[in-house]
Design a protein around this motif. Structure first.
Motif, PDB file in Angstrom:
ATOM      1  N   ASP A 204      38.806  24.650  54.391  1.00  0.00           N
ATOM      2  CA  ASP A 204      39.123  24.659  55.805  1.00  0.00           C
ATOM      3  C   ASP A 204      38.713  25.761  56.567  1.00  0.00           C
ATOM      4  O   ASP A 204      38.709  25.737  57.642  1.00  0.00           O
ATOM      5  CB  ASP A 204      40.647  24.406  55.963  1.00  0.00           C
ATOM      6  N   ARG A 205      38.286  26.848  55.704  1.00  0.00           N
ATOM      7  CA  ARG A 205      37.885  28.031  56.470  1.00  0.00           C
ATOM      8  C   ARG A 205      36.341  27.915  56.623  1.00  0.00           C
ATOM      9  O   ARG A 205      35.652  27.517  55.909  1.00  0.00           O
ATOM     10  CB  ARG A 205      37.970  29.067  55.310  1.00  0.00           C
ATOM     11  N   PRO A 206      36.134  28.065  58.093  1.00  0.00           N
ATOM     12  CA  PRO A 206      34.776  27.937  58.548  1.00  0.00           C
ATOM     13  C   PRO A 206      33.408  28.857  57.823  1.00  0.00           C
ATOM     14  O   PRO A 206      32.436  28.439  58.033  1.00  0.00           O
ATOM     15  CB  PRO A 206      34.782  28.149  59.981  1.00  0.00           C
ATOM     16  N   LEU A 228      26.794  21.016  48.367  1.00  0.00           N
ATOM     17  CA  LEU A 228      27.516  22.137  48.664  1.00  0.00           C
ATOM     18  C   LEU A 228      28.695  21.652  49.775  1.00  0.00           C
ATOM     19  O   LEU A 228      28.443  20.300  50.113  1.00  0.00           O
ATOM     20  CB  LEU A 228      26.784  23.352  49.103  1.00  0.00           C
ATOM     21  N   ILE A 229      29.816  22.285  49.664  1.00  0.00           N
ATOM     22  CA  ILE A 229      30.889  21.879  50.738  1.00  0.00           C
ATOM     23  C   ILE A 229      30.913  22.906  51.758  1.00  0.00           C
ATOM     24  O   ILE A 229      31.263  24.045  51.209  1.00  0.00           O
ATOM     25  CB  ILE A 229      32.274  21.488  50.230  1.00  0.00           C
ATOM     26  N   GLY A 230      30.765  22.914  52.690  1.00  0.00           N
ATOM     27  CA  GLY A 230      30.913  23.860  53.821  1.00  0.00           C
ATOM     28  C   GLY A 230      31.160  23.495  55.364  1.00  0.00           C
ATOM     29  O   GLY A 230      31.561  22.384  55.421  1.00  0.00           O
ATOM     30  N   SER A 231      30.948  24.142  56.241  1.00  0.00           N
ATOM     31  CA  SER A 231      31.130  23.651  57.651  1.00  0.00           C
ATOM     32  C   SER A 231      29.951  22.859  58.017  1.00  0.00           C
ATOM     33  O   SER A 231      29.032  22.852  57.351  1.00  0.00           O
ATOM     34  CB  SER A 231      31.311  24.941  58.474  1.00  0.00           C
ATOM     35  N   PRO A 232      30.365  21.859  58.833  1.00  0.00           N
ATOM     36  CA  PRO A 232      29.368  21.011  59.238  1.00  0.00           C
ATOM     37  C   PRO A 232      27.962  21.675  59.815  1.00  0.00           C
ATOM     38  O   PRO A 232      27.023  21.424  59.509  1.00  0.00           O
ATOM     39  CB  PRO A 232      29.899  20.482  60.703  1.00  0.00           C
ATOM     40  N   GLU A 233      28.316  22.734  60.338  1.00  0.00           N
ATOM     41  CA  GLU A 233      27.064  23.776  60.797  1.00  0.00           C
ATOM     42  C   GLU A 233      26.100  24.197  59.518  1.00  0.00           C
ATOM     43  O   GLU A 233      24.884  24.087  59.720  1.00  0.00           O
ATOM     44  CB  GLU A 233      27.543  24.887  61.703  1.00  0.00           C
TER      45      GLU A 233
END
Length: 351
Positions: A204-206, A228-233
Motif C-alpha cells: 500500500d506504500r506508493p 512486479l507489484i507497485g503503484s499504478p504509475e
C-alpha cells in the motif's frame, strides 16, 4: 569500432550464468531439481498450436490471476521476461542524468549491469561481516540524487533475508520520492517469521516496488516470466519500457498452469527447505562461518580459496558458482546430490 557505441559499456561486466557441462552435477544455477510442476508440460503442449500468433501484449490473463491471488489491482502489476528484465526496465524508467541507485554488495550481479545500461550511477554498500544487508549504511548512502534503493531478500548470493524491522526503518528514513525496491525472487523459500512478505506488508506504500519470478520455486526458469507489484504509475512506466510481446504465449500459459499447482509447489519447497537445514548443519562442520540461508542455496565464504574450491568441485564432477575472492554459492539439489556436495567440501578441507 563505430563511433556511436557507448564507451561506458566497456566497463559493464557480462552477466555470468552458472556453468552447464554434460554429465556434471549442476549446482551453479538456482533452479529447483524436480522438473516442471504437474500440468505445466501439458499446458505448454496444448499452446504450441498458437505460436504462430502474437502473444497478449498486456499479459492480461496472467496479471488478472496474480491480482486475484495477491489481493491487488491488476493495474499495479507489470509482467516481463523474469524479474531480472523488469529490474532493468525499472532502472530505465527512473533514470535521469546524474542520478543514482543504492544497493548492497555483494548482491545480485545484474544490479550494476541494469544501472549502468540505464545511465544510473551505482552506489554499492558493503554487506555486514555476517553477509547481510547493512540497512543503516544503505540509508546513509541515500542522497538527493538517489532514485531507488534495492533490497534483495533473501540476498543472492549470500542467502540472508532482511527483517520487517529493517525494512520499516528503511521506508521511514527515505523520502517518499525514493523507490524502495524489494527483490523477492526467492520468497517462497523463506521460513523466518522476522522476514516479511513484502506484498502483504508494504504494497500500500506508493514508493514500494516488489519483484517476484516464476523461475525459482515455480520451476519455469527456461521460459522467463516474472512480475512486479507497485503503484499504478510505476507499473505503467515500467510497462512502457518492456519490449512489446516480451512474455510469450508458452511462458504465460505455463505460468498460469503453475499457479494451479501451488499445493505441489509448496510440497517441493518444503523438501528444499529440509535439505537446506540439513546441509547448513552438515557443511558447518567443515566451514563454521556459513551464514543462515532463506533461499534455495547457501553461501560458502571462502575468500581467496573461492576459485580453488570451485575447481576442486569441477574435478569431482560438480558445478558451483564462484564469486571472485568472496565466496561460492551452492544451489540445493536432491539429497543424493547434496551428499556429493558435502563430500566435495570435506575432501577440499582435508586436502
Amino acid at each position: 569500432m563505430t563511433k556511436p557505441l557507448r564507451k561506458d559499456l566497456e566497463n559493464i561486466p557480462l552477466y555470468v550464468p552458472g556453468k552447464a557441462l554434460p554429465e556434471a552435477l549442476k549446482l551453479s544455477s538456482n533452479e529447483v531439481p524436480y522438473g516442471p510442476l504437474p500440468g505445466v508440460p501439458e499446458a505448454i503442449a496444448a499452446a504450441v498450436g498458437e505460436v504462430h500468433r502474437y502473444p497478449d501484449l498486456a499479459v492480461v490473463r496472467l496479471r488478472d490471476a496474480l491480482a486475484e491471488r495477491l489481493g491487488v489491482d491488476a493495474e499495479r502489476i507489470a509482467a516481463g521476461t523474469g524479474s531480472v528484465a523488469l529490474i532493468g526496465h525499472l532502472m530505465q524508467a527512473v533514470a535521469d542524468p546524474g542520478c543514482d541507485v543504492v544497493y548492497s554488495w555483494r548482491s545480485f550481479e545484474a544490479y550494476p549491469i541494469a544501472a549502468t545500461v540505464a545511465g544510473l550511477r551505482s552506489v554499492q554498500v558493503p554487506n555486514t561481516a555476517d553477509h547481510r544487508h547493512d540497512i543503516a549504511a544503505m540509508i546513509k548512502a541515500v542522497g538527493p540524487d538517489t532514485r531507488a534503493v534495492i533490497v534483495c531478500s533473501p540476498n543472492n548470493p549470500t542467502g540472508q533475508a532482511v527483517t520487517a524491522a529493517e525494512l520499516d526503518e528503511l521506508f521511514d528514513a527515505v523520502d517518499p520520492s525514493v523507490l524502495v525496491v524489494i527483490d523477492e525472487a526467492y520468497r517462497e523459500f523463506v521460513t523466518d517469521p522476522a522476514a516479511p512478505d513484502a506484498v502483504e506488508r508494504y504494497a500500500d506504500r506508493p514508493n514500494a516496488v516488489v519483484f517476484r519470478t516464476f523461475s525459482k520455486a515455480w520451476g519455469l526458469a527456461g521460459l522467463r516470466a516474472g512480475y512486479l507489484i507497485g503503484s499504478p504509475e510505476v507499473a505503467a512506466a515500467v510497462s512502457k519500457c518492456v519490449i512489446p510481446f516480451a512474455v510469450n504465449v508458452l511462458a504465460q500459459t505455463a505460468a498460469l498452469a503453475a499457479l494451479e499447482a501451488e499445493e505441489e509447489m509448496r510440497r517441493r519447497v518444503a523438501l528444499v527447505v529440509a535439505e537446506r537445514e540439513r546441509m547448513l548443519a552438515a557443511a558447518r562442520e567443515f566451514v563454521p562461518d556459513i551464514p543462515d540461508s532463506q533461499a534455495n542455496f547457501f553461501w560458502l565464504p571462502l575468500g581467496e580459496r573461492t576459485v580453488p574450491f570451485a575447481a576442486h568441485c569441477q574435478e569431482q564432477g560438480i558445478l558451483v558458482r564462484p564469486f571472485d575472492d568472496d565466496g561460492v554459492r551452492v544451489t540445493l539439489g536432491r539429497p543424493e546430490d547434496d551428499d556429493r556436495m558435502l563430500e566435495a567440501i570435506r575432501s577440499f578441507k582435508e586436502a
